[in-house]
Design an enzyme around this catalytic site. Structure first.
Site, short mmCIF file in Angstrom:
data_model
loop_
_atom_site.label_atom_id
_atom_site.label_comp_id
_atom_site.label_asym_id
_atom_site.label_seq_id
_atom_site.Cartn_x
_atom_site.Cartn_y
_atom_site.Cartn_z
N SER A 31 0.79 -1.23 0.00
CA SER A 31 0.00 0.00 0.00
C SER A 31 0.82 1.28 0.00
CB SER A 31 -0.91 0.01 1.24
OG SER A 31 -1.72 -1.13 1.27
N ASP A 32 2.13 1.18 -0.19
CA ASP A 32 2.97 2.36 -0.09
C ASP A 32 4.02 2.41 -1.21
OD1 ASP A 32 3.86 4.71 1.10
OD2 ASP A 32 5.05 3.70 2.63
N PRO A 33 3.59 2.32 -2.48
CA PRO A 33 4.57 2.24 -3.57
C PRO A 33 5.05 3.60 -4.07
CG PRO A 33 2.39 1.98 -4.46
CD PRO A 33 2.23 2.12 -2.96
N HIS A 34 5.51 4.46 -3.16
CA HIS A 34 6.02 5.77 -3.58
C HIS A 34 7.45 5.62 -4.12
CE1 HIS A 34 8.60 6.25 -0.04
NE2 HIS A 34 7.58 5.81 0.69
N ASN A 87 10.28 3.77 -2.35
CA ASN A 87 10.13 2.33 -2.10
C ASN A 87 10.26 1.48 -3.35
OD1 ASN A 87 9.75 2.79 0.62
ND2 ASN A 87 7.52 2.74 0.50
#
Length: 176
Positions: free
Chosen positions: A105-108, A111
């Site tokens: 849920s955190d594919p910035h 990452n």
């Protein structure tokens, strides 16, 4: 406004706050993060996508020990590398969303790395979510409607996915 709407809204707000607090708690628990990372390493079977190994023996709630990745952020890579890895990333995230049912849920940009082999490397598995089968179908529909520009159907998808209430005034959204 009617009292029913306010009570539904209040319940939604409480659920949203609970979800945020729960996610924040788990984001700071490195045993939980390591379990997510290990689970992803077994589930992700996309070519040119790599999940670093974890070292369970050295992991505690406050310490995460994983394989060191030598590489650079995808966003800072050459345009050729980015073009080559975009299809891999799209396949990886769509498979999470639409078939695996477990989602990073955190594919910035921080990452997503590119290692020395030229593979897309996913890191930071603190925020992951389960996706119910009903929701995967709704998200698939929303992606199709988004890509085709069908805004009316996209609003229906948002209602089906419970992003919007069932009694939303669709005509107001569509004329805005």
């Amino acid at each position: 406004m009617n009292a029913g709407y306010l009570s539904q809204r209040k319940q939604f707000d409480v659920e949203l706050l609970d979800t945020f607090a729960n996610a924040s708690f788990y984001e700071l628990d490195y045993v939980h993060e390591a379990n997510n990372q290990e689970r992803f390493s077994t589930l992700i079977q996309t070519d040119n996508v790599y999940i670093p190994k974890i070292y369970k023996k050295y992991i505690t709630r406050k310490v995460l020990t994983t394989e060191w990745i030598t590489g650079i952020q995808l966003a800072k890579s050459s345009p050729e590398t980015i073009r080559r890895l975009i299809p891999c990333g799209v396949e990886c995230f769509l498979s999470q969303l639409l078939s695996i049912g477990f989602f990073h849920s955190d594919p910035h940009p921080g990452n997503l790395l590119v290692n020395e082999k030229g593979e897309l490397v996913l890191i930071d598995f603190g925020l992951c979510a389960e996706v119910q089968q009903l929701d995967t179908e709704g998200m698939t529909s929303a992606i199709v409607h988004l890509m085709s520009g069908d805004v009316s159907a996209l609003v229906d998808d948002a209602v089906a996915l419970r992003f919007l209430p069932e009694d939303v005034k669709k005509e107001t959204l569509l004329t805005a």
